[in-house]
Design an enzyme around this catalytic site. Structure first.
Site, PDB file in Angstrom:
ATOM      1  N   HIS A   1     -88.992 -63.272 -11.709  1.00 40.97           N
ATOM      2  CA  HIS A   1     -88.362 -62.193 -12.489  1.00 40.97           C
ATOM      3  C   HIS A   1     -88.056 -62.662 -13.913  1.00 40.97           C
ATOM      4  O   HIS A   1     -88.227 -61.914 -14.875  1.00 40.97           O
ATOM      5  CB  HIS A   1     -87.042 -61.763 -11.835  1.00 40.97           C
ATOM      6  CG  HIS A   1     -87.185 -61.163 -10.473  1.00 40.97           C
ATOM      7  ND1 HIS A   1     -86.783 -61.805  -9.330  1.00 40.97           N
ATOM      8  CD2 HIS A   1     -87.691 -59.964 -10.080  1.00 40.97           C
ATOM      9  CE1 HIS A   1     -87.019 -61.032  -8.290  1.00 40.97           C
ATOM     10  NE2 HIS A   1     -87.571 -59.917  -8.708  1.00 40.97           N
TER      11      HIS A   1
ATOM     12  N   GLN B   1     -87.782 -47.451  -0.133  1.00 37.11           N
ATOM     13  CA  GLN B   1     -89.017 -48.217   0.063  1.00 37.11           C
ATOM     14  C   GLN B   1     -88.930 -49.152   1.266  1.00 37.11           C
ATOM     15  O   GLN B   1     -89.827 -49.956   1.499  1.00 37.11           O
ATOM     16  CB  GLN B   1     -89.414 -48.951  -1.216  1.00 37.11           C
ATOM     17  CG  GLN B   1     -88.496 -50.070  -1.652  1.00 37.11           C
ATOM     18  CD  GLN B   1     -88.861 -50.577  -3.048  1.00 37.11           C
ATOM     19  OE1 GLN B   1     -88.558 -49.950  -4.048  1.00 37.11           O
ATOM     20  NE2 GLN B   1     -89.509 -51.733  -3.125  1.00 37.11           N
TER      21      GLN B   1
ATOM     22  N   GLY C   1     -94.926 -57.980 -11.541  1.00 38.46           N
ATOM     23  CA  GLY C   1     -95.557 -59.246 -11.188  1.00 38.46           C
ATOM     24  C   GLY C   1     -96.888 -59.027 -10.471  1.00 38.46           C
ATOM     25  O   GLY C   1     -97.035 -58.087  -9.676  1.00 38.46           O
TER      26      GLY C   1
ATOM     27  N   GLN D   1     -98.861 -52.998  -5.609  1.00 40.00           N
ATOM     28  CA  GLN D   1     -97.821 -52.219  -6.289  1.00 40.00           C
ATOM     29  C   GLN D   1     -98.200 -51.952  -7.744  1.00 40.00           C
ATOM     30  O   GLN D   1     -98.125 -50.819  -8.225  1.00 40.00           O
ATOM     31  CB  GLN D   1     -96.485 -52.961  -6.210  1.00 40.00           C
ATOM     32  CG  GLN D   1     -95.399 -52.343  -7.065  1.00 40.00           C
ATOM     33  CD  GLN D   1     -94.043 -52.957  -6.825  1.00 40.00           C
ATOM     34  OE1 GLN D   1     -93.341 -52.574  -5.902  1.00 40.00           O
ATOM     35  NE2 GLN D   1     -93.648 -53.908  -7.662  1.00 40.00           N
TER      36      GLN D   1
HETATM   37  O1  PAF Z   1     -91.059 -54.942  -7.077  1.00 37.61           O
HETATM   38  C1  PAF Z   1     -89.887 -54.565  -6.868  1.00 37.61           C
HETATM   39  O2  PAF Z   1     -88.933 -55.326  -6.964  1.00 37.61           O
HETATM   40  C2  PAF Z   1     -89.636 -53.107  -6.472  1.00 37.61           C
HETATM   41  O3  PAF Z   1     -90.646 -52.607  -5.674  1.00 37.61           O
HETATM   42  C3  PAF Z   1     -89.405 -52.199  -7.694  1.00 37.61           C
HETATM   43  C4  PAF Z   1     -90.647 -52.101  -8.556  1.00 37.61           C
HETATM   44  C5  PAF Z   1     -88.245 -52.706  -8.525  1.00 37.61           C
HETATM   45  C6  PAF Z   1     -89.063 -50.773  -7.226  1.00 37.61           C
HETATM   46  O4  PAF Z   1     -87.903 -50.758  -6.447  1.00 37.61           O
END
Ligand code: PAF
Length: 293
Positions: A37, A61, A147, A153
């Site tokens: 991050h 999610q 990432g 994603q």
């Molecule tokens: O990758 C993540 O941490 C999550 O899927 C995100 C993009 C913040 C959405 O909640």
């Protein structure tokens, strides 16, 4: 660094920050921040005039059987990392703020969301695309950073902004790895020290396929089998899928080209681990358009 918890406070803070001009870079996260991050926040800081991060463990999610309640939420640690990474504003909402009762709208990227991770976690990507759209609507960033570790994603989010004309550029940043190659993930904290050592075998599999690729191997079956056989050296790793896919469509390739992606997903105990590697020489990968890297 400012921390705001409501949507109006976030909009107000952004309006003030934006009054002097400049573009906004955005790093959406679910907290439990690690060096991966931080690398996104650093990329954001060097590309944008204002850096915004969000920390929100997004319930939509997670499937009911997943780890929502035990997902780590180290607030002070996370805020300290954001501050050290030069973030200007952190949006830190509670669930009710993001999902007040009565919501009926979701965002679905229909095809891409059903493959690979989506075939196992069937509602996962709908939760991601919905919350990211909401966050984009709140923060209105010019650039957003994700990432490469979560390859599917970022591919889905690229498709979403393209299909919905969302005015934000998606930038994908390289996976940050532990010294033994394990991709950094907030969920690595679930691994015991024995599992942590076993998990590094996933990268060994990907690296072996990369080596074959650099020696000229182009058969997806051979590359796939190389990954499977290396990962299977640790029988504790139960493979969900290994595939060589196109980076945009995520469909399996019969004749992989530079920029093709090797995807792996395994279970280790009750923890799912995913990883991937782009195939190609450094020069070939650098020559690709950024959307395919
Ligand atoms: O990758 C993540 O941490 C999550 O899927 C995100 C993009 C913040 C959405 O909640």
């Amino acid at each position: 660094m400012q921390v705001v918890e409501t949507i109006p406070a976030c909009r107000q803070a952004l309006a003030k920050l934006r009054q002097f001009g400049g573009n906004v870079g955005f790093v959406p996260t679910m907290g439990a921040l690690h060096r991966g991050h931080v690398s996104l926040m650093e990329a954001c800081r060097s590309a944008a005039d204002l850096s915004v991060a969000s920390i929100f463990v997004n319930p939509t999610q997670f499937a009911p059987t997943e780890d929502l309640s035990r997902y780590p939420r180290p607030r002070e640690h996370d805020l300290a990392l954001c501050e050290a990474a030069g973030v200007d504003l952190v949006f830190y909402p509670q669930v009710d703020e993001m999902y007040p009762p009565g919501g009926e709208t979701t965002v679905v990227v229909s095809g891409l969301s059903t493959r690979w991770e989506g075939s196992i976690r069937t509602t996962h990507f709908q939760g991601v695309t919905t919350v990211v759209t909401k966050l984009f609507n709140i923060v209105c960033p010019e650039i957003a950073f994700f990432g490469q570790k979560d390859f599917q994603q970022q591919a889905i989010l690229r498709r979403m902004v393209r299909d919905l004309d969302q005015p934000v550029e998606i930038r994908t940043c390289a996976t940050i790895r532990e010294p033994d190659g394990l991709a950094m993930s907030s969920r690595n904290v679930y691994l015991t020290s024995e599992q942590r050592e076993i998990a590094a075998q996933i990268y060994q599999g990907l690296s072996a396929a990369e080596k074959l690729w650099l020696q000229g191997e182009r058969s997806p079956g051979t590359l796939q089998r190389e990954i499977e056989s290396r990962v299977s050296l640790r029988p504790e790793l139960s493979i969900d899928y290994v595939a060589i896919v196109d980076p945009g469509t995520l469909l399996p390739l019969e004749a992989p080209h530079p920029g093709a992606v090797a995807l792996v997903a395994c279970k280790l105990g009750s923890t799912r681990l995913i990883d991937n590697l782009l195939l190609g020489t450094a020069a070939e990968l650098l020559a690709l358009p950024t959307t395919a890297r």
